[in-house]
Every structure is written in structure tokens, then in C-alpha cells.
Scaffold this active site. Sequence first.
Site: not given
Length: 187
Positions: A39, A41, A43, A98, A101
Site C-alpha cells: 500500500c 500508506d 506507515r 496491512h 488500511c
Amino acid sequence: MQDLAEGVAQFQRGVFPAKADLFAHLAATHRPSTLFISCSDARVVPELITQSEPGELFVIRTAGNLVPAYTPGPDGVAASIEYAVAVLGVSDIVVCGHSACGAMTALAEQHDLSGMPAIADWLRHADAAPAHADTAELAALVRGNVRAQLANLATHPSVARALAEHRLTLHGWVYDIPTGAVEKLAA
């Protein structure tokens, strides 16, 4: 931007000199063993999670770690997959979802995306995720989405060829942000 500039300076002062031989080697060699699809993302950092060195992972990051099923025509994700498999010869592909999400949360909670047409169109690549999930909970949807994206990967000609020739293995992972745990999904 100041933090980024300070990070670059720190990299140039300490990290790069300590790995100068590796970077000299990488200047003429590009042979990652794994394509890692995760992703976008912030993080989720594939190199940190796997403790990989530069040059070990070929990384594609998309919202929701989505991999559109293959269709002819220009497609940056498809081109990157094809390059990793057909040119670089990766032996493994990991699709890593993850916890927490945002893309899967939007689907699970049926968020109104009418004001965000690009996001709404992109998330259609996750339409099969619920069929691969054993419950309607977010965690199950995240796992179902990873399985759906693995199925989409297999539609890409370079991937299908490499799988048929037993030169490639697909892996599904789910990274749990608060614990650091990585769940490996059964194929």
C-alpha cells in the site's frame, strides 16, 4: 521539507559512506529477487519491515495494494510487474496488505466517494475482495483483498508464464501496524 533535507544530509554523511561498496555495485547491477507490492500508506515501509538492503526489493506501492487485472494498454502497474518478472527475473512476488488500511476501510464502511472519482474508480480493483474474505470484518476484508490481488497478478502474461514455468512464487502477507506482526496467508 526541512526534515527531508536534514535526512538527505544525514544519509550523505553517514549511511552512504558506510554502504559505499554496495552502492558502487548497485550502480552497475540491478537484480532484486523479490517484487514487493504494498500500500502507499506511509506507515507501511517494505524495506523496513523486511530489513532489506538497497537493491533487494523491487517495490510497487498503490492505494490499497491493488493490482489491476491485466488488460492491454498503457498501465504503470502492469509495466512495473512485467519489468520485474520478464526483465529482472524476480523469483518471488509479495502482495502485502496491512491493518487499518484506508482503502479497505472505505469499502468496508461503504464511504461516499462521489466527490473523489479517481479513488472510487481505483477501488473497483478491490471488488473481488469480499468474495475472498471469510467475514465482513475489516481484517477479513484486508486478507480477502490480498488474495484477490494475487488472483489479479496471475492474469498478467509475464506472471502466468513464469508461474507455469515454476520460476515464480506468489506470497500474500498482512502487516499489523501496532504489533509489527506479519501474517503469511495460505495460497
